[in-house]
Design an enzyme around this catalytic site. Sequence first.
Site, PDB file in Angstrom:
ATOM      1  N   ASP A  97      68.412  76.341   7.062  1.00 34.33           N
ATOM      2  CA  ASP A  97      67.149  75.796   6.594  1.00 34.33           C
ATOM      3  C   ASP A  97      67.143  74.273   6.613  1.00 34.33           C
ATOM      4  O   ASP A  97      66.094  73.650   6.437  1.00 34.33           O
ATOM      5  CB  ASP A  97      66.856  76.286   5.173  1.00 34.33           C
ATOM      6  CG  ASP A  97      66.644  77.786   5.134  1.00 34.33           C
ATOM      7  OD1 ASP A  97      66.034  78.308   6.079  1.00 34.33           O
ATOM      8  OD2 ASP A  97      67.101  78.427   4.182  1.00 34.33           O
ATOM      9  N   ASP A 138      64.195  85.291  10.758  1.00 34.06           N
ATOM     10  CA  ASP A 138      64.311  85.131   9.311  1.00 34.06           C
ATOM     11  C   ASP A 138      63.447  86.147   8.572  1.00 34.06           C
ATOM     12  O   ASP A 138      63.907  86.827   7.642  1.00 34.06           O
ATOM     13  CB  ASP A 138      63.889  83.711   8.943  1.00 34.06           C
ATOM     14  CG  ASP A 138      64.619  83.183   7.729  1.00 34.06           C
ATOM     15  OD1 ASP A 138      65.509  83.887   7.240  1.00 34.06           O
ATOM     16  OD2 ASP A 138      64.314  82.071   7.283  1.00 34.06           O
TER      17      ASP A 138
END
Length: 556
Positions: free
Chosen positions: A444, A364
């Site tokens: 997420d 990420d």
Amino acid sequence: MRAGTVLTMATVRDWPVAAILLLLLGVFQAEAQEGILRASSKETSPKIREYCIIFNAQWMPLPSTLTNATNYQLQDLTSTELCNSSDVPAEGIKDKLVVVMRGNCTFIEKARVAVGNHAKALLIASTSGLIPPKGNTSEYEQLQIPVALISYDDILSMKKVLGNQISATLYSPPMPSMDYSILIVFFIAVGTVALGSYWSGIEEPESESLSPESRSKTRRGSKNEDTANILTPVTVLFFVIIVIVMIVLLYFFYKWLVYVVIAIFSVASTISLYNCLSALVRRIPYCKCSFMCSSRRIEVRLVVLALFCITLVAVWVVFRNNDRWIWILHDCLGVAFCLNFLKTLKMPHYKSCVILLVLLLIYDVFFVFITPLFTPNHESIMVEVATGSGSGSSEKTTGTNLMELAVAPAPRNEKLPVVIRVPRLVPSVATLCGIPFSVLGFGDIIVPGLLVAYCRRFDVETNGYNIYFILCTIAYAVGMMLTFVVLIVMKMAQPALLYLVPCTLITCTITAITRKELRIFWTGSVYEVLQGFNPTSTQTDKFPRAQQLLYDDDPS
């Protein structure tokens, strides 16, 4: 085996396909790159119209109010592309706001020609979707005039309504940093993680109604099937590799692969919605009419439910680009997908959770913060893919410049359906330019959610008090709030896992150490850790659920 069970197993056994839907792991808000072109007529009866423009605030920011904005005389040169000085008319373009066509040269090259001929502002008319102008930092820092994109249809409408004598003003009303849509996204994310993880630890009603002997046989018989649902350290590595490959492919081949992702999401969300709703429908003690089909008894209400789910997804496919209302259905399908994923995909131990979360945290951060250092336009690959403006969307790169190609009219740019979207409450720019959204990637929710789900199952197997589950859920909520705070302060895209992973992992580790259960929590399943479990040992009181499970699995 019933139809619902078959659908669930098919979804999870194809988890590499589901990994494609998790490639968007960054949380961000749509950046404020929208502005307003306020045009007025110089004819006898003055008229005023406003149109949406898209600009790059890093090139040349626009005034935030009309009071500070400058009024220009608009000159229509949409018959040219302004790629060189020969496209400038004999009367010149000095002190004008020039409108030209998007064509086979970069925005920066057009702007250089306009600056060289003393134009005051440049509008580029596009027959395709509008995206912020891009280019090398070293080049656009030299520009001294505003550059923006506008729809060619708006130019035609402007000339039709206002005539040829038009004066125009460019400005961009500020958008509030804090918006109530953030709170909605927060509650959706935390609620989905909590509900999906709790559901993950609930035994099926059918197995609860069986005798201990039958339940033991059912559990042992399902272990082999559940093996396909477990992310071991090896499969975690394979999972992460698939995610990395997919986001790179989407960056270069976005305009083709986006439809593949849409198709996969359509199938996955149909199955997920069915599995979520069927779990509720089966608890209703009425309308249990059924019929035989290929030696299987099928309930009519489940067939109706399947048709209902297919219809909802079909509606989403048809109206997926209608931002006014389709986001509600899209979010419902996204929540169902996340819930089904958390219910069925299992982490065998804390070790696998740590490996998965740390690797995806590195992924990420790399694709949000590091990739701008070597992409042609110095933009994050993560944000480029998320906003649908990757190098393969409607542009191509040549050398170090981003080339703009003249294209035929096309529908608005497709977006990846792998985010929760909630419209922001903003002023009039939203009406002109479309609705800006606060968005959160499925990753997420699911990636930290797999850890929360593991905590829930660990609680069920050991203490039965949901200690780890509750604390990890709270840690997820804190990490999400921290993400939003940094997002508001820094006003730029944020990799949510940068905050979610430390919060959840640190909380789980401290809890396990405090309770002196780190070894069993790290290695996971009581079936592996408590081999040779002695019912008379001091562990009997601490792990009553584990004792019962071992008895259930003991053939003797």
